[in-house]
Design an enzyme around this catalytic site. Structure first.
Site, PDB file in Angstrom:
ATOM      1  N   ASP A 183      -8.946  -1.669   5.321  1.00 35.63           N
ATOM      2  CA  ASP A 183      -8.743  -0.364   4.986  1.00 35.63           C
ATOM      3  C   ASP A 183      -8.689   0.545   6.005  1.00 35.63           C
ATOM      4  OD1 ASP A 183      -8.206  -1.365   2.553  1.00 35.63           O
ATOM      5  OD2 ASP A 183      -9.499  -0.130   1.404  1.00 35.63           O
ATOM      6  N   LYS A 230       0.937  -1.159   0.212  1.00 37.54           N
ATOM      7  CA  LYS A 230       0.013  -0.020  -0.041  1.00 37.54           C
ATOM      8  C   LYS A 230       0.853   1.187  -0.043  1.00 37.54           C
ATOM      9  CE  LYS A 230      -3.707   2.211   2.422  1.00 37.54           C
ATOM     10  NZ  LYS A 230      -5.055   1.897   3.306  1.00 37.54           N
ATOM     11  N   ARG A 280       0.865  -5.309   3.083  1.00 38.80           N
ATOM     12  CA  ARG A 280      -0.440  -5.825   4.075  1.00 38.80           C
ATOM     13  C   ARG A 280      -0.677  -7.325   3.531  1.00 38.80           C
ATOM     14  NH1 ARG A 280      -5.364  -1.675   3.451  1.00 38.80           N
ATOM     15  NH2 ARG A 280      -5.365  -2.064   0.973  1.00 38.80           N
ATOM     16  N   ASP A 298      -1.904  10.094  -6.210  1.00 34.40           N
ATOM     17  CA  ASP A 298      -0.567   9.863  -6.668  1.00 34.40           C
ATOM     18  C   ASP A 298      -0.107   8.484  -6.066  1.00 34.40           C
ATOM     19  OD1 ASP A 298      -0.738  10.117  -3.780  1.00 34.40           O
ATOM     20  OD2 ASP A 298       0.703  11.849  -3.356  1.00 34.40           O
ATOM     21  N   GLY A 299      -0.875   7.736  -5.611  1.00 30.39           N
ATOM     22  CA  GLY A 299      -0.532   6.348  -5.583  1.00 30.39           C
ATOM     23  C   GLY A 299       0.302   6.185  -4.297  1.00 30.39           C
ATOM     24  N   ASP A 338     -16.540  -0.198  -0.641  1.00 25.05           N
ATOM     25  CA  ASP A 338     -15.258  -0.519  -1.234  1.00 25.05           C
ATOM     26  C   ASP A 338     -14.426  -1.055   0.024  1.00 25.05           C
ATOM     27  OD1 ASP A 338     -15.940   2.247  -1.327  1.00 25.05           O
ATOM     28  OD2 ASP A 338     -13.660   2.220  -1.434  1.00 25.05           O
ATOM     29  N   ASN A 339     -14.674  -0.794   1.193  1.00 26.65           N
ATOM     30  CA  ASN A 339     -13.989  -0.933   2.355  1.00 26.65           C
ATOM     31  C   ASN A 339     -14.468  -1.943   3.189  1.00 26.65           C
ATOM     32  OD1 ASN A 339     -12.220   1.013   1.545  1.00 26.65           O
ATOM     33  ND2 ASN A 339     -13.185   2.553   2.817  1.00 26.65           N
TER      34      ASN A 339
HETATM   35  P1  AMP Z   1     -10.004   4.893   0.811  1.00 28.82           P
HETATM   36  O1  AMP Z   1     -10.765   5.773   1.205  1.00 28.82           O
HETATM   37  O2  AMP Z   1      -8.586   4.974   1.216  1.00 28.82           O
HETATM   38  O3  AMP Z   1     -10.335   3.566   0.963  1.00 28.82           O
HETATM   39  O4  AMP Z   1      -9.904   4.964  -0.849  1.00 28.82           O
HETATM   40  C1  AMP Z   1     -11.019   5.194  -1.730  1.00 28.82           C
HETATM   41  C2  AMP Z   1     -10.320   5.055  -3.163  1.00 28.82           C
HETATM   42  O5  AMP Z   1      -9.671   6.027  -3.417  1.00 28.82           O
HETATM   43  C3  AMP Z   1      -9.713   3.611  -3.386  1.00 28.82           C
HETATM   44  O6  AMP Z   1     -10.028   3.375  -4.753  1.00 28.82           O
HETATM   45  C4  AMP Z   1      -8.267   4.196  -3.135  1.00 28.82           C
HETATM   46  O7  AMP Z   1      -7.424   3.157  -4.041  1.00 28.82           O
HETATM   47  C5  AMP Z   1      -8.190   5.506  -3.991  1.00 28.82           C
HETATM   48  N1  AMP Z   1      -7.209   6.431  -3.279  1.00 28.82           N
HETATM   49  C6  AMP Z   1      -7.036   6.724  -2.087  1.00 28.82           C
HETATM   50  N2  AMP Z   1      -5.928   7.620  -1.917  1.00 28.82           N
HETATM   51  C7  AMP Z   1      -5.192   7.393  -3.207  1.00 28.82           C
HETATM   52  C8  AMP Z   1      -3.908   7.941  -3.622  1.00 28.82           C
HETATM   53  N3  AMP Z   1      -3.278   8.704  -2.766  1.00 28.82           N
HETATM   54  N4  AMP Z   1      -3.761   7.700  -4.894  1.00 28.82           N
HETATM   55  C9  AMP Z   1      -4.441   6.873  -5.690  1.00 28.82           C
HETATM   56  N5  AMP Z   1      -5.606   6.491  -5.245  1.00 28.82           N
HETATM   57  C10 AMP Z   1      -6.071   6.667  -4.010  1.00 28.82           C
HETATM   58 MG    MG Z   2     -10.402   1.607   0.406  1.00 20.68          MG
END
Ligand code: AMP
Ligand code: MG
Length: 482
Positions: free
Chosen positions: A260, A111, A174, A123-124, A250-251
């Site tokens: 998550d 992650k 993870r 930005d991943g 999605d979580n």
């Molecule tokens: P999360 O709320 O962390 O579960 O994220 C929701 C969505 O946003 C998921 O598809 C994550 O992969 C994407 N995401 C969150 N933060 C980033 C990031 N910094 N770069 C790319 N994708 C992100």
């Molecule tokens: Mg998520």
């Protein structure tokens, strides 16, 4: 075994190609190891000695591919705060492969390892503070006996990442028996990709519910098991006082795991209405709403599965959710209260207790730990709440109820001390560890990791973490930006 002897598979890549996108990790600059989890290493059959090596750090940083690795990101959709988003996916998590263990596959995921096809504007990356939070908290949930993903290691770096200000990037490796989410099914249902949907259901059954393989009504049974697992998980969260913060579909794990970790929190003071996520303006994911949201999310999953199984039958399975949840919650609360056997009236005792705690703003964890040594002398318990009369009123009822127990006071204490943790990782503790980590002092990360692993032990050397949360840090909200 040595890292170089590790062999990774990727069972997920046997699914149709719409389910994933192959992508290589982008390593962080100047990565260094902060912590490795030797228990998880053991599960993966990696030698402990390997964890201190440079190639292990490179492995966690995505800079060293081991044999068989064929990295990819998973595609999914999801309801975020009740609104459907038709494509999300692993935007910053890259699956590097799976290890076959006697208990089944464990899937490894980095992650914060860079952009993927699903990154949208992101930005991943993941920053140090949120990575420390995920790393420690997943181990803490495991230590508490709550189903969760885990982590093998955490690396920090010199890589700058912008989140309103410049921070440092980090990666958590993870580990989970499943990364499939409710939203994964929603993606294929929404796009009417029924061939993929069916393949995914088959995959999830094999991975998470193998005893259903080959059963004639397997899809319906699959849904019913997810309902039951989710109800159990919600009961555990409520009983321990855990607030997830972002229960988007999605979580939500199809395997019934806590996944998550974002702006989560353990309750400091008991507050049914507590909202830990700063962006959750209307409290959709408030502490007290979690069980109902679990059901809402299951309904979204049911809709996604409706091309595959009779919706009326799934509706019946979903109807069982409330009962399953309540029964399990009461069972857990009965254990927390040290009751030998639950009685129908105990629900009133529990309601009375929660009302009292809400009114007195009692520290949730400290109250139950103190109660675990209650022998009729009320002094210690009265010290947990500022105002005494409501506590006396409840203890009068509790004293009466305890008379029906057959176990001795000592036996009750021993049992209660095994189910009421001395330590939970409250946000103020994590924040202190994060502040120190920003100066490259990881001693608090190490300390918190130890109490996370064994939260029921006394750890007298860490007594300062066992008290009520200091006033200035109680029931704060956290930002989602991570
Ligand atoms: P999360 O709320 O962390 O579960 O994220 C929701 C969505 O946003 C998921 O598809 C994550 O992969 C994407 N995401 C969150 N933060 C980033 C990031 N910094 N770069 C790319 N994708 C992100
Ligand atoms: Mg998520």
């Amino acid at each position: 075994m040595k890292l170089k002897e590790l062999h990774l598979n990727s069972p997920y890549l046997s699914l149709p190609s719409l389910c994933y996108d192959r992508v290589k990790p982008t390593p962080l600059l100047g990565a260094y190891l902060i912590h490795a989890n030797s228990d998880v290493a053991k599960m993966l059959q990696i030698d402990k000695e390997e964890l201190d090596t440079e190639h292990f750090t490179a492995f966690v940083n995505g800079a060293l591919a081991v044999e068989g690795s064929d990295p990819f990101a998973m595609c999914y959709a999801g309801h975020q705060f009740g609104y459907f988003v038709e494509r999300l996916g692993d935007g910053r998590a890259i699956n590097i492969g799976s290890v076959a263990t006697p208990q089944g596959f464990l899937h490894l995921q980095l992650k914060g390892a860079g952009q993927t096809k699903y990154s949208r504007d992101g930005d991943g990356r993941a920053v140090l503070r949120s990575s420390i939070r995920e790393y420690l908290m997943s181990e803490a949930m495991h230590g508490l006996g709550i189903a969760t993903t885990r982590a093998l290691a955490l690396v920090g770096s010199e890589h700058s990442v912008y989140r309103g200000e410049w921070e440092k990037g980090a990666i958590v490796l993870r580990v989970s028996p499943s990364w499939v989410r409710f939203g994964t099914f929603e993606y294929f249902a929404h796009h009417k990709k029924y061939k993929e949907l069916e393949a995914l259901v088959e995959y999830a059954i094999t991975e998470s519910y193998p005893h259903l393989v080959g059963k004639s009504n397997a899809y319906l049974l699959f849904f019913a098991e997810v309902v039951s697992k989710t109800a159990m998980l919600m009961a555990q969260w409520q009983a321990v006082g855990f607030s997830h913060g972002v229960m988007n579909t999605d979580n939500m794990s199809i395997h019934g795991l806590t996944i998550d970790y974002g702006p989560y929190a353990f309750l400091d003071e008991y507050d049914f209405r507590y909202i830990c996520n700063h962006t959750d303006t209307h409290g959709r994911y408030s502490f007290g709403s979690q069980p109902a949201i679990g059901e809402w999310n299951l309904r979204a999953l049911m809709k996604a599965l409706s091309p595959m199984a009779s919706e009326a039958s799934m509706q019946d399975a979903l109807m069982a959710y409330g009962k399953l949840y309540t029964e399990h919650y009461l069972y857990l609360m009965g254990k927390k209260l040290g009751l030998d056997k639950l009685e129908p009236n105990d629900i009133e005792l529990i309601r009375h207790l929660l009302g009292m705690m809400q009114g007195l703003r009692t520290d949730y964890t400290l109250f139950f730990r103190t109660l675990s040594r209650y022998d009729g002398d009320r002094k210690a318990l009265l010290g947990v709440g500022l105002y005494h009369q409501p506590m006396h009123d409840w203890l009068d009822v509790y004293d009466e109820r305890l008379k029906k127990n057959e176990t001795t006071t000592e036996q009750r204490h021993a049992k209660m001390l095994k189910v009421n943790p001395k330590f939970v990782l409250k946000n103020y503790m994590l924040q202190e560890a994060i502040d120190a980590a920003k100066t490259k002092d990881f001693s608090l990360v190490n300390q918190l990791f130890k109490i996370a692993q064994n939260p029921y032990d006394e750890h007298f050397e860490y007594e300062r973490w066992a008290g009520a949360t200091p006033d200035a840090f109680k029931n704060k909200k956290l930002s989602c930006s991570s």
